[in-house]
Write an enzyme that holds these catalytic residues in place. Structure first.
Site, PDB file in Angstrom:
ATOM      1  N   HIS A 139       0.821  -1.216   0.000  1.00  0.00           N
ATOM      2  CA  HIS A 139       0.000   0.000   0.000  1.00  0.00           C
ATOM      3  C   HIS A 139       0.861   1.275   0.000  1.00  0.00           C
ATOM      4  O   HIS A 139       1.945   1.321   0.587  1.00  0.00           O
ATOM      5  CB  HIS A 139      -0.919   0.011   1.225  1.00  0.00           C
ATOM      6  CG  HIS A 139      -0.151   0.044   2.510  1.00  0.00           C
ATOM      7  ND1 HIS A 139       0.257   1.220   3.093  1.00  0.00           N
ATOM      8  CD2 HIS A 139       0.327  -0.954   3.279  1.00  0.00           C
ATOM      9  CE1 HIS A 139       0.931   0.945   4.182  1.00  0.00           C
ATOM     10  NE2 HIS A 139       1.003  -0.368   4.319  1.00  0.00           N
ATOM     11  N   HIS A 148      12.280  -1.007 -13.022  1.00  0.00           N
ATOM     12  CA  HIS A 148      12.077  -2.453 -13.142  1.00  0.00           C
ATOM     13  C   HIS A 148      12.106  -3.057 -11.739  1.00  0.00           C
ATOM     14  O   HIS A 148      13.124  -2.993 -11.056  1.00  0.00           O
ATOM     15  CB  HIS A 148      13.182  -3.064 -14.014  1.00  0.00           C
ATOM     16  CG  HIS A 148      13.003  -4.526 -14.273  1.00  0.00           C
ATOM     17  ND1 HIS A 148      13.774  -5.229 -15.155  1.00  0.00           N
ATOM     18  CD2 HIS A 148      12.128  -5.450 -13.767  1.00  0.00           C
ATOM     19  CE1 HIS A 148      13.403  -6.501 -15.183  1.00  0.00           C
ATOM     20  NE2 HIS A 148      12.403  -6.652 -14.341  1.00  0.00           N
TER      21      HIS A 148
HETATM   22  C1  LIG Z   1      23.781  -5.788  -7.908  1.00  0.00           C
HETATM   23  C2  LIG Z   1      24.285  -6.190  -9.273  1.00  0.00           C
HETATM   24  C3  LIG Z   1      23.631  -5.283 -10.342  1.00  0.00           C
HETATM   25  C4  LIG Z   1      25.801  -5.941  -9.236  1.00  0.00           C
HETATM   26  O1  LIG Z   1      26.367  -6.210 -10.463  1.00  0.00           O
HETATM   27  P1  LIG Z   1      27.859  -5.657 -10.754  1.00  0.00           P
HETATM   28  O2  LIG Z   1      27.853  -4.162 -10.675  1.00  0.00           O
HETATM   29  O3  LIG Z   1      28.290  -6.317 -12.019  1.00  0.00           O
HETATM   30  O4  LIG Z   1      28.679  -6.118  -9.484  1.00  0.00           O
HETATM   31  P2  LIG Z   1      29.706  -7.338  -9.306  1.00  0.00           P
HETATM   32  O5  LIG Z   1      29.107  -8.620  -9.819  1.00  0.00           O
HETATM   33  O6  LIG Z   1      31.026  -6.879  -9.832  1.00  0.00           O
HETATM   34  O7  LIG Z   1      29.762  -7.451  -7.725  1.00  0.00           O
HETATM   35  C5  LIG Z   1      30.358  -6.433  -6.924  1.00  0.00           C
HETATM   36  C6  LIG Z   1      30.352  -6.932  -5.494  1.00  0.00           C
HETATM   37  O8  LIG Z   1      29.009  -7.006  -5.005  1.00  0.00           O
HETATM   38  C7  LIG Z   1      28.676  -8.340  -4.605  1.00  0.00           C
HETATM   39  N1  LIG Z   1      27.314  -8.596  -5.056  1.00  0.00           N
HETATM   40  C8  LIG Z   1      26.831  -8.469  -6.325  1.00  0.00           C
HETATM   41  N2  LIG Z   1      25.524  -8.726  -6.350  1.00  0.00           N
HETATM   42  C9  LIG Z   1      25.163  -9.031  -5.095  1.00  0.00           C
HETATM   43  C10 LIG Z   1      23.926  -9.382  -4.509  1.00  0.00           C
HETATM   44  N3  LIG Z   1      22.810  -9.453  -5.233  1.00  0.00           N
HETATM   45  N4  LIG Z   1      23.893  -9.624  -3.171  1.00  0.00           N
HETATM   46  C11 LIG Z   1      25.020  -9.534  -2.419  1.00  0.00           C
HETATM   47  N5  LIG Z   1      26.243  -9.190  -2.936  1.00  0.00           N
HETATM   48  C12 LIG Z   1      26.295  -8.949  -4.256  1.00  0.00           C
HETATM   49  C13 LIG Z   1      29.689  -9.229  -5.316  1.00  0.00           C
HETATM   50  O9  LIG Z   1      29.890 -10.438  -4.612  1.00  0.00           O
HETATM   51  C14 LIG Z   1      30.911  -8.338  -5.323  1.00  0.00           C
HETATM   52  O10 LIG Z   1      31.495  -8.382  -4.034  1.00  0.00           O
HETATM   53  P3  LIG Z   1      33.102  -8.314  -3.835  1.00  0.00           P
HETATM   54  O11 LIG Z   1      33.531  -6.979  -4.416  1.00  0.00           O
HETATM   55  O12 LIG Z   1      33.263  -8.401  -2.360  1.00  0.00           O
HETATM   56  O13 LIG Z   1      33.634  -9.470  -4.606  1.00  0.00           O
HETATM   57  C15 LIG Z   1      23.958  -7.669  -9.631  1.00  0.00           C
HETATM   58  O14 LIG Z   1      24.795  -8.574  -8.937  1.00  0.00           O
HETATM   59  C16 LIG Z   1      22.511  -8.037  -9.289  1.00  0.00           C
HETATM   60  O15 LIG Z   1      22.172  -8.481  -8.190  1.00  0.00           O
HETATM   61  N6  LIG Z   1      21.621  -7.788 -10.281  1.00  0.00           N
HETATM   62  C17 LIG Z   1      20.201  -8.046 -10.183  1.00  0.00           C
HETATM   63  C18 LIG Z   1      19.804  -9.039 -11.281  1.00  0.00           C
HETATM   64  C19 LIG Z   1      18.318  -9.271 -11.296  1.00  0.00           C
HETATM   65  O16 LIG Z   1      17.656  -9.458 -10.301  1.00  0.00           O
HETATM   66  N7  LIG Z   1      17.790  -9.249 -12.519  1.00  0.00           N
HETATM   67  C20 LIG Z   1      16.378  -9.486 -12.717  1.00  0.00           C
HETATM   68  C21 LIG Z   1      16.125  -9.758 -14.169  1.00  0.00           C
HETATM   69  S1  LIG Z   1      14.431 -10.145 -14.446  1.00  0.00           S
END
Ligand SMILES: CC(C)(COP(=O)(O)OP(=O)(O)OC[C@H]1O[C@@H](n2cnc3c(N)ncnc32)[C@H](O)[C@@H]1OP(=O)(O)O)[C@@H](O)C(=O)NCCC(=O)NCCS
Length: 218
Positions: A139, A148
């Site tokens: 709510h 998104h």
């Molecule tokens: C948050 C996100 C955008 C980060 O992507 P990125 O900028 O490429 O980051 P990286 O993969 O280089 O990760 C950077 C750090 O964050 C951490 N990290 C990344 N995603 C994380 C998450 N979801 N939860 C916890 N830690 C996360 C990594 O382990 C890394 O840690 P480190 O530096 O200690 O090794 C991505 O991991 C994510 O969660 N995307 C969401 C995807 C999604 O839900 N899509 C839906 C499609 S329908």
């Protein structure tokens, strides 16, 4: 029954799900799928495929045809809306038949609400936004344009998600918080403090790992 003709922009994974929603509605009919992966406009007799620049030609063929942009990336969605230059009324909002939308909620044009999503009382969802599969919008939420909300994300009461944000799959945001423009919340994260604009925040509790980063969808 006269059907509402629709153009889908985008032909990737998100587009397949959007097309399923349209196919489930008897009074809607897809007339074209436009994507710049196609070089030229062709028709199989039922549906045209072609580059996005074919939009005006399709409009000339079907009076009153409506558009939906079925691309998960917020920035790309926004740039296509801007390039097409159509009125907001040229876009439909699409709601899957299993989604539950409060009668007092508002859903903007060009927005898609996927299967089993729930949008509760007095929530406002902006334009060209995606409320993905099984997301919960409680709510009084206020969700901006070109946002998104990924599958199974849970936004508790009174949450504000500003323009261009990406809330990752399964993330939770506790009540009353605000997520600043274009920020990204990692999949599975739990947000317990408001997040500024242009940040990526991850983890439980979510911590900002990257300031001034542009929004992304993967
Ligand atoms: C948050 C996100 C955008 C980060 O992507 P990125 O900028 O490429 O980051 P990286 O993969 O280089 O990760 C950077 C750090 O964050 C951490 N990290 C990344 N995603 C994380 C998450 N979801 N939860 C916890 N830690 C996360 C990594 O382990 C890394 O840690 P480190 O530096 O200690 O090794 C991505 O991991 C994510 O969660 N995307 C969401 C995807 C999604 O839900 N899509 C839906 C499609 S329908």
């Amino acid at each position: 029954m006269e059907k509402l003709n629709i153009v889908i922009i985008g032909s990737g994974g998100h587009s397949k799900v959007v097309r399923d929603i349209i196919s489930s509605k008897e009074d809607y009919c897809v007339k074209a799928v436009l994507d710049d992966k196609y070089d030229q406009l062709t028709s199989n007799g039922d549906i045209y495929t072609g580059p996005i620049s074919s939009a005006q030609h399709i409009i000339s063929l079907y009076e009153g045809i409506k558009f939906i942009i079925a691309i998960g990336n917020n920035e790309i969605r926004q740039s296509i809306v801007s390039k097409l230059g159509l009125s907001h009324e040229s876009y439909i909002s699409l709601v899957h038949e299993t989604a539950v939308i409060s009668p007092s909620a508002f859903v903007g044009s060009g927005t898609v609400i996927m299967a089993n999503a729930v949008v509760q009382a007095d929530a406002i969802i902006g334009r060209y936004t995606i409320i993905n599969t099984s997301a919960i919008i409680e709510h009084d939420n206020c969700i901006g344009d070109y946002v998104h909300i990924a599958p199974r994300a849970t936004l508790t009461g009174d949450v504000k998600v500003k323009h261009g944000c990406m809330i990752g799959a399964g993330a939770t945001i506790i009540p009353g918080l605000s997520i600043g423009e274009r920020s990204v919340i990692g999949a599975g994260s739990t947000v317990i403090h408001s997040i500024p604009s242009d940040c990526t925040a991850v983890g439980i509790p979510a911590k900002v790992i990257n300031k001034n980063k542009r929004s992304m969808d993967s």
